[in-house]
Design a protein around this motif. Sequence first.
Motif, PDB file in Angstrom:
ATOM      1  N   GLU A   1       0.812  -1.233   0.000  1.00 38.91           N
ATOM      2  CA  GLU A   1       0.000   0.000   0.000  1.00 38.91           C
ATOM      3  C   GLU A   1       0.841   1.277   0.000  1.00 38.91           C
ATOM      4  OE1 GLU A   1      -3.701  -1.976   2.487  1.00 38.91           O
ATOM      5  OE2 GLU A   1      -2.684  -0.248   3.346  1.00 38.91           O
ATOM      6  N   ILE A   2       1.896   1.274   0.811  1.00 37.26           N
ATOM      7  CA  ILE A   2       2.661   2.528   0.964  1.00 37.26           C
ATOM      8  C   ILE A   2       4.056   2.454   0.352  1.00 37.26           C
ATOM      9  CG2 ILE A   2       1.412   3.333   3.017  1.00 37.26           C
ATOM     10  CD1 ILE A   2       3.784   2.294   4.703  1.00 37.26           C
ATOM     11  N   GLY A   3       4.432   1.248  -0.101  1.00 32.85           N
ATOM     12  CA  GLY A   3       5.802   1.045  -0.588  1.00 32.85           C
ATOM     13  C   GLY A   3       6.159   1.908  -1.784  1.00 32.85           C
ATOM     14  N   ASP A   4       5.304   1.898  -2.803  1.00 32.04           N
ATOM     15  CA  ASP A   4       5.642   2.602  -4.052  1.00 32.04           C
ATOM     16  C   ASP A   4       5.879   4.092  -3.814  1.00 32.04           C
ATOM     17  OD1 ASP A   4       5.285   0.185  -5.207  1.00 32.04           O
ATOM     18  OD2 ASP A   4       3.599   0.751  -6.505  1.00 32.04           O
ATOM     19  N   ALA A   5       5.003   4.703  -3.000  1.00 32.93           N
ATOM     20  CA  ALA A   5       5.129   6.150  -2.765  1.00 32.93           C
ATOM     21  C   ALA A   5       6.432   6.467  -2.031  1.00 32.93           C
ATOM     22  CB  ALA A   5       3.933   6.645  -1.954  1.00 32.93           C
ATOM     23  N   LEU A   6       6.816   5.611  -1.107  1.00 34.04           N
ATOM     24  CA  LEU A   6       8.079   5.832  -0.381  1.00 34.04           C
ATOM     25  C   LEU A   6       9.271   5.659  -1.313  1.00 34.04           C
ATOM     26  CD1 LEU A   6       7.301   3.809   2.890  1.00 34.04           C
ATOM     27  CD2 LEU A   6       7.844   6.258   2.808  1.00 34.04           C
ATOM     28  N   VAL A   7       9.233   4.563  -2.052  1.00 33.44           N
ATOM     29  CA  VAL A   7      10.382   4.181  -2.880  1.00 33.44           C
ATOM     30  C   VAL A   7      10.635   5.192  -4.005  1.00 33.44           C
ATOM     31  CG1 VAL A   7      11.020   2.452  -4.633  1.00 33.44           C
ATOM     32  CG2 VAL A   7      10.195   1.710  -2.383  1.00 33.44           C
ATOM     33  N   ALA A   8       9.564   5.670  -4.618  1.00 32.09           N
ATOM     34  CA  ALA A   8       9.716   6.524  -5.803  1.00 32.09           C
ATOM     35  C   ALA A   8      10.001   7.979  -5.444  1.00 32.09           C
ATOM     36  CB  ALA A   8       8.441   6.437  -6.649  1.00 32.09           C
ATOM     37  N   ASP A   9       9.850   8.355  -4.177  1.00 30.99           N
ATOM     38  CA  ASP A   9       9.941   9.781  -3.828  1.00 30.99           C
ATOM     39  C   ASP A   9      11.377  10.314  -3.957  1.00 30.99           C
ATOM     40  OD1 ASP A   9       7.955  11.821  -2.171  1.00 30.99           O
ATOM     41  OD2 ASP A   9      10.107  12.254  -1.956  1.00 30.99           O
ATOM     42  N   PRO A  10      11.537  11.431  -4.671  1.00 35.08           N
ATOM     43  CA  PRO A  10      12.902  11.955  -4.875  1.00 35.08           C
ATOM     44  C   PRO A  10      13.554  12.520  -3.615  1.00 35.08           C
ATOM     45  CG  PRO A  10      11.251  13.383  -5.901  1.00 35.08           C
ATOM     46  CD  PRO A  10      10.518  12.185  -5.395  1.00 35.08           C
ATOM     47  N   ARG A  11      12.767  12.748  -2.551  1.00 36.01           N
ATOM     48  CA  ARG A  11      13.390  13.229  -1.305  1.00 36.01           C
ATOM     49  C   ARG A  11      14.217  12.132  -0.629  1.00 36.01           C
ATOM     50  NH1 ARG A  11       7.823  15.727   0.914  1.00 36.01           N
ATOM     51  NH2 ARG A  11       7.132  13.997  -0.386  1.00 36.01           N
ATOM     52  N   VAL A  12      13.920  10.885  -0.968  1.00 35.83           N
ATOM     53  CA  VAL A  12      14.725   9.776  -0.432  1.00 35.83           C
ATOM     54  C   VAL A  12      16.009   9.683  -1.243  1.00 35.83           C
ATOM     55  CG1 VAL A  12      14.839   7.257  -0.172  1.00 35.83           C
ATOM     56  CG2 VAL A  12      12.700   8.474   0.323  1.00 35.83           C
ATOM     57  N   ARG A  13      17.173   9.709  -0.538  1.00 33.34           N
ATOM     58  CA  ARG A  13      18.455   9.664  -1.259  1.00 33.34           C
ATOM     59  C   ARG A  13      19.030   8.261  -1.325  1.00 33.34           C
ATOM     60  NH1 ARG A  13      20.828  11.813  -4.737  1.00 33.34           N
ATOM     61  NH2 ARG A  13      22.861  11.969  -3.763  1.00 33.34           N
ATOM     62  N   MET A  14      18.596   7.418  -0.382  1.00 31.27           N
ATOM     63  CA  MET A  14      19.055   6.031  -0.426  1.00 31.27           C
ATOM     64  C   MET A  14      17.968   5.095   0.085  1.00 31.27           C
ATOM     65  SD  MET A  14      22.145   4.005   1.481  1.00 31.27           S
ATOM     66  CE  MET A  14      22.251   2.231   1.134  1.00 31.27           C
ATOM     67  N   ILE A  15      17.821   3.965  -0.605  1.00 31.89           N
ATOM     68  CA  ILE A  15      16.933   2.916  -0.100  1.00 31.89           C
ATOM     69  C   ILE A  15      17.821   1.783   0.395  1.00 31.89           C
ATOM     70  CG2 ILE A  15      15.124   1.245  -0.647  1.00 31.89           C
ATOM     71  CD1 ILE A  15      14.322   3.088  -2.992  1.00 31.89           C
ATOM     72  N   SER A  16      17.652   1.436   1.652  1.00 37.87           N
ATOM     73  CA  SER A  16      18.368   0.291   2.201  1.00 37.87           C
ATOM     74  C   SER A  16      17.319  -0.789   2.430  1.00 37.87           C
ATOM     75  CB  SER A  16      19.049   0.698   3.504  1.00 37.87           C
ATOM     76  OG  SER A  16      19.681  -0.421   4.057  1.00 37.87           O
ATOM     77  N   PHE A  17      17.311  -1.787   1.544  1.00 37.77           N
ATOM     78  CA  PHE A  17      16.253  -2.799   1.557  1.00 37.77           C
ATOM     79  C   PHE A  17      16.802  -4.159   1.948  1.00 37.77           C
ATOM     80  CE2 PHE A  17      14.008  -6.241  -0.735  1.00 37.77           C
ATOM     81  CZ  PHE A  17      12.741  -6.098  -0.194  1.00 37.77           C
ATOM     82  N   THR A  18      16.129  -4.837   2.845  1.00 35.28           N
ATOM     83  CA  THR A  18      16.416  -6.249   3.101  1.00 35.28           C
ATOM     84  C   THR A  18      15.102  -6.997   2.967  1.00 35.28           C
ATOM     85  OG1 THR A  18      18.195  -5.679   4.628  1.00 35.28           O
ATOM     86  CG2 THR A  18      17.368  -7.922   4.745  1.00 35.28           C
ATOM     87  N   GLY A  19      15.095  -7.994   2.100  1.00 34.84           N
ATOM     88  CA  GLY A  19      13.860  -8.740   1.876  1.00 34.84           C
ATOM     89  C   GLY A  19      14.005  -9.672   0.687  1.00 34.84           C
ATOM     90  N   GLY A  20      12.868 -10.010   0.098  1.00 34.67           N
ATOM     91  CA  GLY A  20      12.854 -11.003  -0.967  1.00 34.67           C
ATOM     92  C   GLY A  20      13.118 -10.399  -2.347  1.00 34.67           C
ATOM     93  N   LEU A  21      13.381 -11.284  -3.301  1.00 31.65           N
ATOM     94  CA  LEU A  21      13.750 -10.864  -4.652  1.00 31.65           C
ATOM     95  C   LEU A  21      12.613 -10.106  -5.354  1.00 31.65           C
ATOM     96  CD1 LEU A  21      15.878 -10.974  -6.890  1.00 31.65           C
ATOM     97  CD2 LEU A  21      15.043 -13.250  -7.501  1.00 31.65           C
ATOM     98  N   ASP A  22      11.361 -10.553  -5.173  1.00 24.41           N
ATOM     99  CA  ASP A  22      10.248  -9.914  -5.887  1.00 24.41           C
ATOM    100  C   ASP A  22      10.101  -8.449  -5.480  1.00 24.41           C
ATOM    101  OD1 ASP A  22       9.803 -12.295  -7.061  1.00 24.41           O
ATOM    102  OD2 ASP A  22       8.006 -12.817  -5.900  1.00 24.41           O
ATOM    103  N   ALA A  23      10.068  -8.212  -4.165  1.00 26.93           N
ATOM    104  CA  ALA A  23       9.948  -6.824  -3.690  1.00 26.93           C
ATOM    105  C   ALA A  23      11.185  -6.039  -4.108  1.00 26.93           C
ATOM    106  CB  ALA A  23       9.769  -6.792  -2.176  1.00 26.93           C
ATOM    107  N   GLY A  24      12.360  -6.669  -4.018  1.00 27.21           N
ATOM    108  CA  GLY A  24      13.608  -6.003  -4.406  1.00 27.21           C
ATOM    109  C   GLY A  24      13.573  -5.568  -5.863  1.00 27.21           C
TER     110      GLY A  24
END
Length: 473
Positions: A207-230
């Motif tokens: 629900e909220i992932g895409d908006a967080l991930v795509a936002d240009p104010r975020v300078r780095m995404i540090s993700f730990t999880g599965g291949l599909d979400a990655g």
Amino acid sequence: MKMLLAGSWVDRDKTIEVRDPFDNSVIDTVPRASAADVETALAAAVKGFEAARKMAVYERAQVLLKTAAIVQGRLEEFAVTIAREGSKTIREARKEARRCVNTLTISAEEAKRISGETIPFDSFPGGEKRVGYYQRVPIGVVLAITPFNDPLNLVAHKLGPAIAAGDSVVLKPATVTPLSALKLTEAFVEAGLPPLVLQTLTGHGAEIGDALVADPRVRMISFTGGLDAGQRITTLAGIKKIGMELGSNSPVIVWNDADVRWAAESCVSGAFWAAGQNCIGVQRIYVHKDVYAAFRDGMVEATAKYKIGDKMKEETDMGPMITEGEAKRVERWIAEAKQAGAKVLIGGGRTGALMQPTVLEGVPKTATIHREEVFGPTVNLYPVATVEEALAEANSLPFGLHAALFTRDVDTAFKLALGLDAGGVMINDSTDYRLDSMPFGGIKNSGLGREGVKFSLQEMTEPKVICFYLPTM
Ligand code: NAP
């Protein structure tokens, strides 16, 4: 529990139930963050970055050490939270809580070692009369997304280095296990982390992932999880740094000169830790044909001793999988392998979310349980005859987080260690070993970049050049 948003602990009308997978009882509820909450969190994190970057290094280190001390002081409370909301037994959970203290302590230490170097500008014509250096500066707003299987220490692996670096953070923990992350957030607040430096949003990634991930104010995404979400995250991220700690299908090689009994014991623990829901869990074991029978017997014997059941009992070795649905998936993968000719040496059964620790042999290469990350308590055995065959088989899949090998011969150890395609190779131990300060991460579909506090700090800072031109010199 409430979530931390723009410096306040907030509730929402829409909530998410957090359940104990052992008996499905509701432990607590957390707010279900909305698109409006995402906007509030990002706007606050931008302001929080201004506060974070102004903190002196010793102040960042003090907050980190104080948070570590708070976790240490409430170790059992943290362990119970980990064990109840997730799959780990209370003994496994205590180990994770202790490691969280280490990760935060290392972060405080490494904060003091962030450094740059002088630059020899006059190495080429045109650089005369210039002196300068580079220093590492914080990257900005870090979006930290974490999985369910280590709900406390993998959060610490993102918050610790980000705060040491002088970044602000928006944390989105796994929806099934948000409580450990919220408790750690509470500890940071209690330790004096300035308001707005950290936002912890509970809500569904879908629900909220895409908006967080795509936002240009975020300078780095540090993700730990599965291949599909990655994969989805890398597609949507745009221009920002990405750290990806993904899954694997870890191979182990047991050679004919190995201590076979130890190898079997170590592989059983490595395969069934956290009910196999472990990114460095043992999944495929290639055993020299001369010791195959002895190793197989050792695996079955050690697995038979494993006590499964109530996570909160001291004597339990393995608890349930995270949901009954996940246990059913593993059961289906075993059935598919059996249909294709695999033999179940021990285990294979399921009661609710409790999956028996399972050892398979004769698994065809076409079976899902051979090809994909199983992320459950099953392990496959295969006989091999030569070092070349062992390496070719171990390296045959598109993963490469950890690999392991057992041998007493130094030549074989080097040959295999250098030949295995992985981010780390363990010798005379299973793949399931990690020190929180070592570089940790994978190649191929297992990830991009490295964690391990010092290495995360490199990712979460960037070099800035300061150059003086001194024409009168
Ligand atoms: P997951 O389903 O990929 O979820 C991980 C996190 O990503 C959760 O917080 C999830 O939120 C979020 N998420 C899901 N879809 C998203 C989207 N479209 N945008 C943004 N965020 C999204 O993984 P998991 O089942 O929790 O964890 C198991 C996986 O993690 C395994 O593959 C394991 O190997 C890997 N892992 C890797 C490491 C490592 O260090 N390499 C360590 C541990 C685990 P929701 O919970 O709301 O869906």
